[in-house]
Scaffold this motif. Structure first.
Motif, mmCIF file in Angstrom:
data_model
loop_
_atom_site.group_PDB
_atom_site.id
_atom_site.type_symbol
_atom_site.label_atom_id
_atom_site.label_comp_id
_atom_site.label_asym_id
_atom_site.label_seq_id
_atom_site.Cartn_x
_atom_site.Cartn_y
_atom_site.Cartn_z
ATOM 1 N N ILE A 220 56.960 64.474 42.204
ATOM 2 C CA ILE A 220 56.204 65.653 42.632
ATOM 3 C C ILE A 220 57.123 66.879 42.828
ATOM 4 O O ILE A 220 56.836 67.959 42.289
ATOM 5 N N PRO A 221 58.230 66.739 43.567
ATOM 6 C CA PRO A 221 59.136 67.895 43.678
ATOM 7 C C PRO A 221 59.646 68.379 42.327
ATOM 8 O O PRO A 221 59.776 69.587 42.101
ATOM 9 N N ALA A 222 59.929 67.446 41.404
ATOM 10 C CA ALA A 222 60.429 67.859 40.086
ATOM 11 C C ALA A 222 59.371 68.644 39.322
ATOM 12 O O ALA A 222 59.682 69.647 38.673
ATOM 13 N N LEU A 223 58.114 68.200 39.400
ATOM 14 C CA LEU A 223 57.049 68.920 38.713
ATOM 15 C C LEU A 223 56.831 70.297 39.338
ATOM 16 O O LEU A 223 56.541 71.277 38.635
ATOM 17 N N LEU A 224 56.941 70.362 40.660
ATOM 18 C CA LEU A 224 56.781 71.657 41.333
ATOM 19 C C LEU A 224 57.883 72.635 40.918
ATOM 20 O O LEU A 224 57.660 73.846 40.873
ATOM 21 N N LYS A 225 59.043 72.081 40.613
ATOM 22 C CA LYS A 225 60.149 72.926 40.150
ATOM 23 C C LYS A 225 60.117 73.114 38.636
ATOM 24 O O LYS A 225 61.035 73.693 38.061
ATOM 25 N N GLN A 226 59.036 72.592 38.024
ATOM 26 C CA GLN A 226 58.856 72.669 36.570
ATOM 27 C C GLN A 226 60.015 72.022 35.814
ATOM 28 O O GLN A 226 60.423 72.477 34.743
ATOM 29 N N ASP A 227 60.518 70.945 36.413
ATOM 30 C CA ASP A 227 61.569 70.171 35.761
ATOM 31 C C ASP A 227 60.911 68.922 35.176
ATOM 32 O O ASP A 227 60.835 67.875 35.813
ATOM 33 N N TYR A 228 60.435 69.031 33.955
ATOM 34 C CA TYR A 228 59.619 67.963 33.378
ATOM 35 C C TYR A 228 60.440 66.784 32.837
ATOM 36 O O TYR A 228 59.882 65.826 32.331
ATOM 37 N N THR A 229 61.740 66.860 32.958
ATOM 38 C CA THR A 229 62.549 65.705 32.528
ATOM 39 C C THR A 229 62.349 64.506 33.438
ATOM 40 O O THR A 229 62.710 63.389 33.090
ATOM 41 N N ALA A 230 61.761 64.748 34.639
ATOM 42 C CA ALA A 230 61.497 63.627 35.553
ATOM 43 C C ALA A 230 60.576 62.605 34.924
ATOM 44 O O ALA A 230 60.684 61.405 35.179
ATOM 45 N N VAL A 231 59.663 63.084 34.066
ATOM 46 C CA VAL A 231 58.748 62.157 33.388
ATOM 47 C C VAL A 231 59.533 61.215 32.485
ATOM 48 O O VAL A 231 59.227 60.028 32.365
ATOM 49 N N THR A 232 60.564 61.747 31.865
ATOM 50 C CA THR A 232 61.405 60.906 31.007
ATOM 51 C C THR A 232 62.089 59.813 31.813
ATOM 52 O O THR A 232 62.187 58.665 31.373
ATOM 53 N N PHE A 233 62.547 60.169 33.018
ATOM 54 C CA PHE A 233 63.186 59.159 33.868
ATOM 55 C C PHE A 233 62.210 58.050 34.240
ATOM 56 O O PHE A 233 62.579 56.873 34.320
ATOM 57 N N LEU A 234 60.952 58.412 34.478
ATOM 58 C CA LEU A 234 59.956 57.393 34.818
ATOM 59 C C LEU A 234 59.736 56.443 33.638
ATOM 60 O O LEU A 234 59.572 55.234 33.824
ATOM 61 N N ALA A 235 59.737 57.002 32.432
ATOM 62 C CA ALA A 235 59.569 56.159 31.249
ATOM 63 C C ALA A 235 60.741 55.187 31.107
ATOM 64 O O ALA A 235 60.559 54.009 30.775
#
Length: 296
Positions: free
Chosen positions: A55-70
């Motif tokens: 959530i904090p990463a998305l709020l900061k518009q850092d969409y690489t967090a989704v890659t980490f989840l994958a």
């Protein structure tokens, strides 16, 4: 980023608590050993942290967090393989085998628990951001309750009647009530079995329950559970003393025979009733058109 520290900590803490509550240390669980427990708690903390930062990463518009989840999901699949391999190695020395179905069920459970922990962390961090600390606490309680409910499957006692039965012989054929189990050739072994064995009859409450207990993997799981709880007098070269669950080919009922270390019928009934229904054995034959036609 400091304003998001509270969100990350709330999500990580909730996910870690959820993992600890799911890590039930009972007879059927691997790991039941300290090092295995530490390994799974550590993975739970990592999964919680990964979910909490989303959530904090998305709020900061850092969409690489989704890659980490994958990538994390890929690692959790490796955990399933690791558990399967470990249990298969341990199976070699088991006096009464779990069976591949039971092993696969345990391995899948450990993988799924990490996904639940990650989902808990994501939801709690989101609720903490939107509703403050109170929102985080309430969402954590809700997620933990849902996780425990989701991970608690049915047991044999919920789908079948488990009744005391008698051990008898028809010539050399060992029987549990009317259900044939195996041939026992040595007279002294037959005498020992009649004197010390316990037996139960498992009566399905429905056609679906019958399909479950007729599954060979499920029957192996029942015999393994009974042997773990009550102990068994089986030795390596004593095949006659192997706990066995066999079905009546006419009625679909299952008879279980065991020569336990602790002869306690109530304990045996409880052990069989609490044996989990394996994921691989679940089926609903009456839910299909062919199944309904067969029951007419």
């Amino acid at each position: 980023m400091p304003e998001y520290i509270k969100i990350i900590l709330a999500g990580t803490l909730a996910g870690t608590i959820s993992r600890l509550l799911l890590l039930r240390l009972d007879y059927r669980q691997y790991p039941g050993y300290p090092h295995g427990v530490v390994a799974h708690i550590s993975l739970g903390v990592i999964a919680s942290a990964l979910g909490a930062v989303l959530i904090p990463a998305l709020l900061k518009q850092d969409y690489t967090a989704v890659t980490f989840l994958a990538l994390a999901a890929q690692q959790f699949r490796e955990i399933r393989q690791m558990e399967r391999t470990t249990l298969e190695n341990l199976e070699i020395n088991e006096m009464v085998k779990r069976g591949n179905d039971y092993i696969e069920g345990i391995a899948r459970t450990f993988e799924a628990r990490n996904y639940l922990v990650m989902a808990t962390a994501v939801v709690v961090s989101a609720c903490t951001y939107l509703g403050g600390l109170l929102g985080g606490v309430l969402s954590a309680i809700g997620c933990i309750v849902i996780s425990r409910t989701y991970m608690t499957g049915k047991s044999i006692g919920q789908i079948c009647q488990v009744l005391p039965a008698t051990v008898n012989f028809d010539g050399a054929l060992l029987k549990v009530d009317q259900i044939g189990i195996m041939n026992v050739g040595l007279p002294e072994m037959r005498e020992k079995i009649l004197k010390e064995a316990l037996a139960v009859r498992i009566v399905p409450r429905s056609a679906s329950a019958m399909a479950i207990i007729n599954d060979l993997g499920q029957r192996m799981a029942i015999a393994h559970t009974a042997a773990v709880i009550l102990g068994t007098k089986k030795e390596i070269d004593m095949a006659e003393l192997t706990p066995l669950a066999r079905k009546d080919i006419d009625s679909g009922e299952v008879g279980l025979f065991i020569l336990p270390m602790h002869k306690d019928m109530e304990a045996l009934l409880l052990a069989v009733r609490r044996t989990p229904v394996l994921e691989s054995s679940r089926s609903k034959p009456l839910a299909t058109q062919a199944g309904r036609m067969a029951r007419r």
